[in-house]
Every structure is written in C-alpha cells, then in structure tokens.
Design an enzyme around this catalytic site. Structure first.
Site, PDB file in Angstrom:
ATOM      1  N   GLN A   1      62.482  60.275  59.782  1.00  0.00           N
ATOM      2  CA  GLN A   1      61.010  60.032  59.806  1.00  0.00           C
ATOM      3  C   GLN A   1      60.904  58.748  60.686  1.00  0.00           C
ATOM      4  O   GLN A   1      59.791  58.717  61.505  1.00  0.00           O
ATOM      5  CB  GLN A   1      60.388  59.413  58.506  1.00  0.00           C
ATOM      6  N   LYS A   2      61.771  57.780  60.894  1.00  0.00           N
ATOM      7  CA  LYS A   2      61.370  56.524  61.857  1.00  0.00           C
ATOM      8  C   LYS A   2      61.950  56.742  63.080  1.00  0.00           C
ATOM      9  O   LYS A   2      61.939  55.819  63.871  1.00  0.00           O
ATOM     10  CB  LYS A   2      62.271  55.217  60.932  1.00  0.00           C
ATOM     11  N   ASN A   3      62.667  57.700  63.319  1.00  0.00           N
ATOM     12  CA  ASN A   3      63.182  57.879  64.725  1.00  0.00           C
ATOM     13  C   ASN A   3      62.372  58.164  65.701  1.00  0.00           C
ATOM     14  O   ASN A   3      61.336  58.609  65.562  1.00  0.00           O
ATOM     15  CB  ASN A   3      64.286  59.049  64.698  1.00  0.00           C
TER      16      ASN A   3
END
Lengths: 269, 301
Positions: free
Chosen positions: B101-103
């Site tokens: 998700q944070k990529n």
C-alpha cells in the site's frame, strides 16, 4: 509526567552501527535509499553533538562512489541517479565540509537537465514530477551556489500553481494539501527568494492557519486533516511554519513536541 | 534455496554480488534469496540485457522489495523494448499495489504502462479497490487525477458518483473532497451557476452532519472564489453555526473564521474582531496566538 531523558549514547551507537548490519534483511532492503540514510544519520549525530562519530574519509568516499557518469547520484553504487540522492550527496559533502571533492559542473548539469518547460523538475530521466523535486534541485544548487543554472522564476511560478483554496500546497497542481509538500514548496519559494513576493500576507496567514490546525491534543502534528499525528509530520509542519517566519509559531508547544521523545527506542536507540 | 544458480536458463550468467564488501548473508533464508536474485539482476543489468528472463528476475526482486526504483525502471525499459503484454503487466501491478500500500515507485511505472496502453478500462475499479483499503492514499489520488486529465474524464458522471459514495462512507475524507474540487472546478473554465449552487448545497448538507469538519468549509471558500462570488454569499450559513449574538450556541470554529473574513470584506471591523476573540477565548483556544495575531492585524489597520 517526568520529563523524558534523551538517550544520547544509545542513539549515537545505533547510528554508528547501522552500516554493519549487512547480515540483516533490512540492510539489503534499504540499499535504494542508503545515501539519504547516511545524511539523516549524519544530521542526527550533529544534533546530538557527536559530529565526528562517522569516519569522514569513508563517508566522502562512499558519497563519491554513488555518483553516476551523468553527474547525478544514486542511493548506492551502481543505482540509477535521482534528484533525491543527488541532494543527499551534496548535503553530506556540505556537512563534512568537502564540497571541493565534488565535480560540481557535472552535478549541476544533471540537476539543470531535470527542469521541465513548465518550471517543475522530474526526479530522474523517467519523468516523474513532484514539487519535492523542485525543492531538491533548488536546495542542491543553492548549496553549490549555482542557482543561476536553472530558471528559478519558472520554478517559483510552478510552485504557486500547486497552491490550493485551503491555503496549502500539494505535490502537483490541484493535488491535496499535504504538510510534507507544503514544507518543500515553501522551502523552494524561500530558496528562490520569492516567498514574500509571490505570497500575499493573507495567503501566508491562511497557510499558517492550516498548518496550526494540524496539531492534535497529543501535541504532535498530522500531515492532512483527519489523519494520525507522527514525528515526521510534526517536524515538517513546524518546519513549514518556521519557513514563513510565522508569528504563530509558538502556538506549537515545544514541551508537547518533546514529549514525542516517547517515540524513541530507549536502550536500543 | 538457490533458484537461479540451479536454473539452466541462467547458467550463462555470472552473478554480481553487491560491491560494498564481503559480508555474511547466510542468517536469514529470505535474505539469501533476495541477495541471489539481486546478484543475477545486477549481472544482466551490467550487460543491458533485454529478454524475457529480465522480466522474471525483476518480478522476483520487486515481489521482495517493491521500493527498489532502479528495478522498476529497468523493467519498464525491457517491457517496452520487447513489446511485452502490457495488459498482463497491468494485472501484475494490481496485485503488487494491493499488497504494498505505501509503495510509490509503482505509480509512476503504472502511468508509463497506461500511457502506452492508451485505454482507461479497469482503472476506476482498480483505484476503488485501493481506496477500500485506504481511502486517503495520496499516491492513488494523484494517480486518479492523472487518469482524469489523461483520459478526459472531467464530464464522466461516474467520477462524481464515486466521490458521493466515498463521502457517504466518511464525510471527513479530505482527499475525496479535494478530488471533488478538482473534478468540478479543476479546469480553466467557468463553472455554470447551477453547478456552483449544487456544490454549495452539498457542502451545507455535509456541514449539517459535522459542523466542525474543515473540508466542506474550505471547499466553500474555494468554490466561491472560483465562481467570483463574495464570501458573504454564505453569511447566513455561517451565522447559523456561529450566531455572534448568541455565543453559547456556536457550533463551528470554521464558521467563526469565515465570518471574520466576511466582516472584513464588508469593512465591519468590530464584528470581525468579535469573531476572532471568540475563537481565541473559547472556540479554538489552542490557536489563541494565531487568532489574536489576526485580530491585531485588524486593530492595527
């Protein structure tokens, strides 16, 4: 509440040994940001008053080994060059007073080539645009005293296009206001010497209001409305207020911010 | 565990280990796997190899470490040079994005791929599935703005309908409000009066549900400015949530804030200072210094 005690020696030791963990997975999973990691560690050591805790010659040699033939820096040797790491490289060299070790012309050419006709900068040759990269480019060039190499006015105009009705700035025109992007946009305007010229007092006030609203009852700041606070956004939000020289800066209670020291890892640093 | 060193497809490649010294790599099996894949990847990168197996090894490394931007770049170059199946890549990217998700490296890669495909099919559904996990993911919102611009979705009813769904779920989702403003007011052209009226009434409905939610108040300020209407257009609404003549009934500090500006617009300084004083003393004391500073500017005028 007893005032928190800063575990200075644990922090220094933690930073010094970061580079020796090559048997651990996270060492290998972070090669793509190693150079910035060195900058963060070095800055922390300076703030902790241990500026010589990392060996200077090895630090300089590592930085130079990350330079790509194009003039830009990758995060580690043989990684692709990017403005993020190019800035870290220059910041490290400036911090250890070794900018003369750098082929400045080549580096300046790499940075200048990242500017697009609308004034923005791309992070690398692949074209990702972000207001962060404007800040990276201008910060790096100002440290090298070579702001003349790019179109600063166009960059300033682009930053102003990223200003939103709520007073904040986003990563691109019309992108949501975000404390991190605000810091980089204000930093770019400040370095470009255009902040007071391009922002009215009213606009600065509305922005200050937005940033102050980021503070939550814990003392920490969040990065956007209705999000959780953390150390990173506390730094960026207060940094943004400092950049506009905001008279309301004392609104952010330094004692409460310090209570964020609860976020350290104690003995482990 | 050695995958590459035993694979006949890779027997002609001499792996290139990380060049910053010798270190023990044996403690975690996963590290060994990652180090080996990276060593084979470095070897083919050094030769600028363009081949199907490059797609395999980059996929392997990305699965283990999606933040490695150099690997994404090499993968994109290789895909384009080979004329690879971009729809298949789109599906691979869906899986990767949902898992990590944070990529953010992945979003630029996705733009490159979608630019080449030139067809937006599937993207609304995919971004919606990302927002189900985190409805404020900054990179996904930026990407969604890119889709609107690139594929001219300004007039697409599904864009506003989708925002309505998100705001119904969470009226305080500032990202969704921002996207709404972008879609409605984001072009350099006049917005018809009926649309402006519609937007004002949507904000008023949202304020009724949560008077202290800053998003619709900010939206109103922006909408009025875009429509060249004075702030006093919403004076009644502000007074409803912040009756200056009955301060105990005040429900919204944002209404007070805008009222102060409305009175300045009308050159009624005393009223403006009164609103700011109420903010400093009672309704937003944590920012008292800021409100006092603003009142000071007016008194000094």
């Amino acid at each position: 509440m007893t005032p928190p005690i800063l575990q200075t020696s644990a922090h220094v030791k933690y930073i010094q040994t970061l580079d020796t963990h090559s048997d651990r997975l996270d060492y290998h999973l972070t090669t793509h940001l190693r150079l910035s990691g060195v900058y963060w560690g070095l800055t922390a050591l300076h703030l902790l008053r241990h500026p010589t805790a990392l060996p200077r010659p090895a630090t300089i040699a590592f930085v130079l080994s990350c330079q790509h033939p194009s003039g830009g820096f990758g995060a580690s040797p043989a990684h692709d060059p990017h403005l993020l790491y190019t800035l870290s490289a220059i910041q490290i060299l400036a911090t250890v007073d070794a900018l003369d070790a750098l082929d400045a012309d080549k580096t300046v050419r790499y940075i200048a080539a990242r500017q697009t006709p609308d004034g923005c900068f791309t992070g690398d040759e692949w074209g990702e645009k972000d207001t962060r990269f404007i800040y990276c480019a201008l910060n790096a060039l100002s440290l090298l005293r070579r702001l003349d190499a790019v179109d600063v006015d166009a960059a300033m105009a682009y930053v102003m296009r990223c200003r939103n009705p709520d007073g904040g700035f986003g990563m691109a025109p019309q992108a949501e206001s975000h404390a991190g992007q605000i810091f980089t946009c204000l930093g770019a305007l400040r370095i470009g010497g255009a902040l007071e010229r391009l922002m009215s007092q009213d606009q600065i006030n509305v922005l200050g209001d937005w940033l102050c609203e980021r503070q939550l009852p814990s003392g920490g700041l969040n990065g956007r409305p209705e999000k959780l606070e953390d150390v990173c956004y506390s730094w960026l939000g207060v940094g943004g207020l400092a950049l506009v020289g905001h008279e309301g800066l004392e609104e952010v209670d330094p004692v409460l911010i310090c209570s964020f020291l609860r976020c350290d890892g104690g003995e482990a640093g | 565990m050695s995958l590459y060193s035993r694979d006949p497809e890779w027997e002609d490649v001499v792996p290139l280990p990380q060049d910053d010294g010798v270190h023990p790599l044996a403690q975690i099996a996963y590290t060994e796997e990652y180090a080996e894949a990276m060593a084979y990847l470095r070897a083919v990168m050094a030769k600028d190899e363009v081949s199907e197996r490059v797609l395999k090894v980059t996929e392997d490394v990305i699965e283990m470490n999606p933040a490695h931007y150099t690997v994404w770049l090499y993968r994109a170059k290789t895909l384009f040079a080979l004329g690879g199946d971009l729809r298949k890549e789109q599906i691979f990217l869906n899986e990767m994005a949902l898992k990590h998700q944070k990529n953010y490296q992945i979003w630029h890669h996705r733009q490159l791929i979608m630019e080449k495909i030139g067809d937006v099919t599937g993207e609304a559904e995919f971004t919606a599935s990302m927002f189900e996990k985190d409805s404020k993911n900054y990179h996904v919102w930026s990407y969604r703005q890119w889709l609107v611009r690139r594929f001219d979705l300004w007039e697409s009813p599904s864009e506003i309908e989708y925002i309505d769904i998100l705001l119904k779920k969470d009226i305080k989702n500032n990202s969704a409000w921002n996207h709404r403003f972008f879609v409605v007011f984001g072009r350099d052209k006049d917005v018809p009066k009926e649309i402006v009226d519609r937007e004002i009434s949507i904000c008023e409905d949202a304020i009724f549900i949560a008077p202290q939610n800053p998003s619709p108040w900010n939206y109103l300020r922006g909408a009025l400015k875009k429509a060249n209407l004075p702030l006093s257009t919403i004076e009644k609404t502000c007074l409803h949530y912040a009756p200056l003549d009955n301060p105990d009934k005040i429900k919204s500090s944002h209404a007070l804030d805008i009222l102060a500006d409305i009175y300045m617009e009308k050159a009624e300084k005393e009223q403006a200072v009164m609103a700011l004083d109420l903010l400093a003393k009672k309704y937003d004391p944590i920012r008292a210094n800021y409100w006092n500073y603003r009142a000071g500017l007016i008194r000094g005028v």
